[in-house]
Design a protein around this motif. Sequence first.
Motif, PDB file in Angstrom:
ATOM      1  N   GLN A 141     -36.783 -16.334 -22.720  1.00  0.00           N
ATOM      2  CA  GLN A 141     -37.525 -15.812 -23.860  1.00  0.00           C
ATOM      3  C   GLN A 141     -37.532 -14.287 -23.838  1.00  0.00           C
ATOM      4  N   SER A 142     -37.747 -13.714 -22.661  1.00  0.00           N
ATOM      5  CA  SER A 142     -37.729 -12.261 -22.550  1.00  0.00           C
ATOM      6  C   SER A 142     -36.361 -11.697 -22.916  1.00  0.00           C
ATOM      7  N   ASP A 145     -35.855 -11.986 -26.730  1.00  0.00           N
ATOM      8  CA  ASP A 145     -36.647 -10.971 -27.422  1.00  0.00           C
ATOM      9  C   ASP A 145     -36.011  -9.593 -27.277  1.00  0.00           C
ATOM     10  N   ARG A 148     -32.897  -9.476 -29.517  1.00  0.00           N
ATOM     11  CA  ARG A 148     -33.216  -9.298 -30.933  1.00  0.00           C
ATOM     12  C   ARG A 148     -33.683  -7.862 -31.208  1.00  0.00           C
ATOM     13  N   HIS A 149     -34.483  -7.324 -30.285  1.00  0.00           N
ATOM     14  CA  HIS A 149     -34.941  -5.951 -30.456  1.00  0.00           C
ATOM     15  C   HIS A 149     -33.766  -4.977 -30.399  1.00  0.00           C
TER      16      HIS A 149
END
Length: 386
Positions: A141-142, A145, A148-149
């Motif tokens: 998940q990290s 994220d 995507r960032h």
Amino acid sequence: MTDPRPLPRRSLQARLALFYAAGVFGAGIVVIAIVTLPLIGIQSTTPVHSTAPGTLTGTGSGIGPHQLLVGSAVAIGVLIPIALAVGWFIAGRFLRPLRAMAATASAISAGNLQQRLDLGEPTDELTELGHILDDLLARLQSSFDAQRHFVANASHELRTPLAGLRTLLEVTLADPGADADALRSTCQEALALCGHQERLVQALLELATSERGLARRDTLDLADVVREVLASRREQAAQGGIDLAEHLRPAVTAGDPRLIESLVANLVDNAIRHNHPDGHVLITTQTSDTQVALTITNSGPVIPDDQIQRLFQPFQKLTPGRHRHHNGFGLGLAIVAAIAQAHHATLTTSARPEGGLTITARFPHPPSPGPSLPTERLPSVLGGPA
């Protein structure tokens, strides 16, 4: 070509139940054999005209093998369904956490990574596996994220010069009185925007290459790499009134020469770019018993301690400026962190009270001499850090 038809499968619970039943069945056979075989040669006799209980002797016809076999077969026949039922129940109890894990894992997707298995107690091998998978999902998940960032920031950074270039050309074309000088000026500005975009793409490629890992591992001296980088940066530093000082001792380590050069170049560029007139930059290399160290110290603006780690993330800058092509892209220290991680090096960063940073990269000593990976040396990146 693989066969698209699904292969027939037998549930793990059924296999465990059969395995358990087979074990109980085999143990029952052994027990019955141990009990019945000694009885085959034993007979029961009663003296004539006597009402006393019979005595057992070892001669005579004995207990019939037929009766023993029939009794054993009945016992085994009763034992098989009991063993299967008990095995099915026990296997189901043991596989319950696995079913919960499978159901949760099937519900997890790229857009639902925040869900966890949460097996709880009791703590055994299966729940320990569940905790490991939860940790893996948290890291995934990290990573998603962060990806995507990064993509969002990269898209914005790439779109900005393109939009500027488009606006510049549209304004020039809409001017009916544009002469040769105006067109020449427009072309020069367009070339500057294209150069900005080219450097940004090069920085993104450099970051991707650093995160991919090592393509080769050669023995090199950090002091020699620093000398080459400083030789190409002295003119730039002199234009900004920045003094470049060095205190270099032999510091031999192993790694990808291109990536090590990129790490040093990005550290030097960062120290020069985020400095002030009449500032200074000091670079040292040294060797200890366990590792080799590269330290760069520069003057500059005062940086809060809680902002230091953020600077090592892509597109993160302490004071974003309007003219990014004069102030970097916020990728230099992110590239440094990725290269250090690929080389199992540690980065230590501290803010100086009077302003500026001190960054130390500690590399392990090179391993025993051996052949390097047969890969082609990549071109130098002395002109391209971000």
